[in-house]
Design a protein around this motif. Sequence first.
Motif, mmCIF file in Angstrom:
data_model
loop_
_atom_site.group_PDB
_atom_site.id
_atom_site.type_symbol
_atom_site.label_atom_id
_atom_site.label_comp_id
_atom_site.label_asym_id
_atom_site.label_seq_id
_atom_site.Cartn_x
_atom_site.Cartn_y
_atom_site.Cartn_z
ATOM 1 N N SER A 85 35.874 -10.155 -5.162
ATOM 2 C CA SER A 85 36.069 -9.666 -3.807
ATOM 3 C C SER A 85 37.195 -10.438 -3.138
ATOM 4 C CB SER A 85 34.772 -9.867 -3.015
ATOM 5 O OG SER A 85 34.955 -9.587 -1.645
ATOM 6 N N SER A 86 37.729 -9.849 -2.093
ATOM 7 C CA SER A 86 38.717 -10.555 -1.280
ATOM 8 C C SER A 86 38.032 -11.505 -0.288
ATOM 9 C CB SER A 86 39.597 -9.559 -0.530
ATOM 10 O OG SER A 86 38.800 -8.752 0.315
ATOM 11 N N MET A 87 36.700 -11.406 -0.182
ATOM 12 C CA MET A 87 35.956 -12.308 0.698
ATOM 13 C C MET A 87 35.929 -13.711 0.103
ATOM 14 S SD MET A 87 32.592 -10.310 2.126
ATOM 15 C CE MET A 87 31.734 -10.286 0.570
ATOM 16 N N SER A 88 35.709 -14.680 0.952
ATOM 17 C CA SER A 88 35.573 -16.053 0.461
ATOM 18 C C SER A 88 34.216 -16.233 -0.209
ATOM 19 C CB SER A 88 35.697 -17.047 1.618
ATOM 20 O OG SER A 88 34.545 -16.973 2.450
ATOM 21 N N GLN A 89 34.131 -17.257 -1.016
ATOM 22 C CA GLN A 89 32.878 -17.575 -1.692
ATOM 23 C C GLN A 89 31.762 -17.801 -0.664
ATOM 24 O OE1 GLN A 89 32.991 -21.271 -3.920
ATOM 25 N NE2 GLN A 89 31.750 -20.342 -5.519
ATOM 26 N N ALA A 90 32.084 -18.489 0.419
ATOM 27 C CA ALA A 90 31.096 -18.765 1.462
ATOM 28 C C ALA A 90 30.611 -17.478 2.130
ATOM 29 C CB ALA A 90 31.680 -19.714 2.505
#
Length: 66
Positions: free
Chosen positions: A44-49
């Motif tokens: 994903s383009s989302m951060s791991q957090a």
Amino acid sequence: MYRFEVPGMNCGGCAKKVERAVKAKDASAAFSADLENKRVTVTSSMSQADIAAAIQDAGYPNHVAA
């Protein structure tokens, strides 16, 4: 690509709930679940957090898989 251990994910329904939570934040995320090892892999383009938070918000404590 991020891998998370999700100890409370015991069935296909659980995996779908986690997948829906992640895809609600990023509809283009690639998601796969390994129920036997209670792990998910997310690209994903989302951060791991942010991914971890989405999984947590779905009711599944998790941590980054080694």
